[in-house]
Design an enzyme around this catalytic site. Sequence first.
Site, PDB file in Angstrom:
ATOM      1  N   GLU A 161      -0.431 -11.800  -1.515  1.00 27.14           N
ATOM      2  CA  GLU A 161      -1.693 -12.522  -1.333  1.00 27.14           C
ATOM      3  C   GLU A 161      -1.745 -13.781  -2.180  1.00 27.14           C
ATOM      4  OE1 GLU A 161      -5.039  -9.924  -2.040  1.00 27.14           O
ATOM      5  OE2 GLU A 161      -4.733  -8.823  -0.175  1.00 27.14           O
ATOM      6  N   GLU A 254      -2.074  -4.975   4.782  1.00 25.40           N
ATOM      7  CA  GLU A 254      -2.970  -4.342   3.811  1.00 25.40           C
ATOM      8  C   GLU A 254      -4.410  -4.457   4.277  1.00 25.40           C
ATOM      9  OE1 GLU A 254      -2.354  -5.337  -0.476  1.00 25.40           O
ATOM     10  OE2 GLU A 254      -4.534  -5.363  -0.571  1.00 25.40           O
TER      11      GLU A 254
HETATM   12  C1  DCB Z   1      -5.929  -7.206  -2.841  1.00 25.42           C
HETATM   13  C2  DCB Z   1      -4.624  -6.931  -3.535  1.00 25.42           C
HETATM   14  C3  DCB Z   1      -4.518  -5.524  -4.084  1.00 25.42           C
HETATM   15  C4  DCB Z   1      -5.880  -5.096  -4.561  1.00 25.42           C
HETATM   16  C5  DCB Z   1      -6.750  -4.980  -3.315  1.00 25.42           C
HETATM   17  C6  DCB Z   1      -8.194  -4.651  -3.633  1.00 25.42           C
HETATM   18  O1  DCB Z   1      -6.679  -8.083  -3.670  1.00 25.42           O
HETATM   19  F1  DCB Z   1      -3.543  -7.171  -2.752  1.00 25.42           F
HETATM   20  O2  DCB Z   1      -3.577  -5.516  -5.101  1.00 25.42           O
HETATM   21  O3  DCB Z   1      -5.802  -3.825  -5.181  1.00 25.42           O
HETATM   22  O4  DCB Z   1      -6.709  -6.133  -2.515  1.00 25.42           O
HETATM   23  O5  DCB Z   1      -8.762  -5.610  -4.477  1.00 25.42           O
HETATM   24  C7  DCB Z   1      -6.505  -3.699  -6.412  1.00 25.42           C
HETATM   25  C8  DCB Z   1      -6.543  -2.223  -6.777  1.00 25.42           C
HETATM   26  C9  DCB Z   1      -7.175  -2.067  -8.146  1.00 25.42           C
HETATM   27  C10 DCB Z   1      -6.444  -2.947  -9.139  1.00 25.42           C
HETATM   28  C11 DCB Z   1      -6.372  -4.382  -8.653  1.00 25.42           C
HETATM   29  C12 DCB Z   1      -5.480  -5.248  -9.557  1.00 25.42           C
HETATM   30  O6  DCB Z   1      -7.238  -1.520  -5.777  1.00 25.42           O
HETATM   31  O7  DCB Z   1      -7.119  -0.725  -8.571  1.00 25.42           O
HETATM   32  O8  DCB Z   1      -7.127  -2.916 -10.386  1.00 25.42           O
HETATM   33  O9  DCB Z   1      -5.764  -4.415  -7.382  1.00 25.42           O
HETATM   34  O10 DCB Z   1      -4.194  -4.755  -9.586  1.00 25.42           O
HETATM   35  C13 DCB Z   1      -7.736  -8.840  -3.137  1.00 25.42           C
HETATM   36  C14 DCB Z   1      -8.015  -8.888  -1.792  1.00 25.42           C
HETATM   37  C15 DCB Z   1      -9.028  -9.695  -1.308  1.00 25.42           C
HETATM   38  C16 DCB Z   1      -9.793 -10.452  -2.176  1.00 25.42           C
HETATM   39  C17 DCB Z   1      -9.538 -10.406  -3.552  1.00 25.42           C
HETATM   40  C18 DCB Z   1      -8.501  -9.591  -4.031  1.00 25.42           C
HETATM   41  N1  DCB Z   1     -10.831 -11.257  -1.690  1.00 25.42           N
HETATM   42  N2  DCB Z   1      -8.259  -9.553  -5.443  1.00 25.42           N
HETATM   43  O11 DCB Z   1     -11.004 -11.403  -0.477  1.00 25.42           O
HETATM   44  O12 DCB Z   1     -11.609 -11.851  -2.505  1.00 25.42           O
HETATM   45  O13 DCB Z   1      -8.842 -10.402  -6.172  1.00 25.42           O
HETATM   46  O14 DCB Z   1      -7.517  -8.705  -5.968  1.00 25.42           O
END
Ligand code: DCB
Length: 328
Positions: A161, A254
């Site tokens: 991402e 994902e």
């Molecule tokens: C993505 C990432 C993934 C993340 C998930 C949920 O990030 F590819 O790594 O997973 O979506 O946010 C989360 C885990 C948490 C962990 C965190 C950091 O579920 O347990 O603490 O990763 O490792 C996204 C997806 C979309 C957006 C933002 C994020 N968005 N983000 O649309 O704003 O900032 O991580």
Amino acid sequence: MKKSILLLSVIIIFTLSSCVSGPSAAKHLEALKVVGSNLCDSQGNPVQLRGMSSHKLQHFGRFMNVDTFTWLRDEWKCNVVRGALYTYEQGYISNFKEKLKKKMIEIVEGAIDTGIYVIIDWHILRDGDPNIYKEESKEFFIEMATMFGEYPNVIYEICNEPNGKTVTWGDKIKPYADYIIPAIRAVDPDNIIIVGSGTWSQDIHDAAADPLEYENIMYSCHFYAGSHHESLRTRINDAITGKFGNVIPVFVTEWGTTDSSGNGPVYEKESKTWITFLNENNISWVNWSLCDMNEGSAALLPGAAYTGGWPMDMLSESGSLVYSLLRN
Ligand code: DCB
């Protein structure tokens, strides 16, 4: 006499070996290719992959092994798994390079033994620009392609991402892809390569307006049901039908049932709307995530076994929903 004993033993061995279940029941996998907006088998028939992503391998890698893959294949009806090799957060760059590489090799070998597809995910996230570690990425993918490029199971996802204001398709992501893809192709001429886009792999319209010039490339689009809705579905629809200038194939490597933090409540209705849309359009999807962390998007409840065989009461609300969507 000797001949008939020989024949008999051949028959017995053959019968016994075909009764064995588990990894050895793995069937021959089709080599995949891209035709227009579709992922297809070698005959050109559309194929949809559905499965589970790991959480970060450095913390939850133990859920990714041949036993869980066998369970996911037989019980959850998964035909793909994704290993999230984080670069940051005590990941590949920061600390545990050799350990995580070893884990990824175990995952790919496990998927090959189980007869399912496997996505090797270079999981950039906090490092929003994939170019920061492009040398490490290139070296890693060359190594993976050299080891596994001959297996039809393998799919490369070269940047999870990309994110950040300046990390746009044209300025950063396409140049990165143009750096990594030829390196993979020099070793592995044909397995599928998936490329992300800006805004956490939601800017597929930018990729569709200016796509890459190689065979068997797909573009990831990620969503979280609590945060991303109809407008992103419309964008996917426009991308696969050529509204941005070119028809591109999309792969949802994902998605989560929660909001984009990965935590909070499960959005059941919106998740179902999304999955109906993806299934109707033959778009492959992989759910985040196969782990037992105490967060909404984790499919398993804390304490779930590392060997699969999970009873229904070890599945979280998200896990139960995804299980039913996979089996449907
Ligand atoms: C993505 C990432 C993934 C993340 C998930 C949920 O990030 F590819 O790594 O997973 O979506 O946010 C989360 C885990 C948490 C962990 C965190 C950091 O579920 O347990 O603490 O990763 O490792 C996204 C997806 C979309 C957006 C933002 C994020 N968005 N983000 O649309 O704003 O900032 O991580």
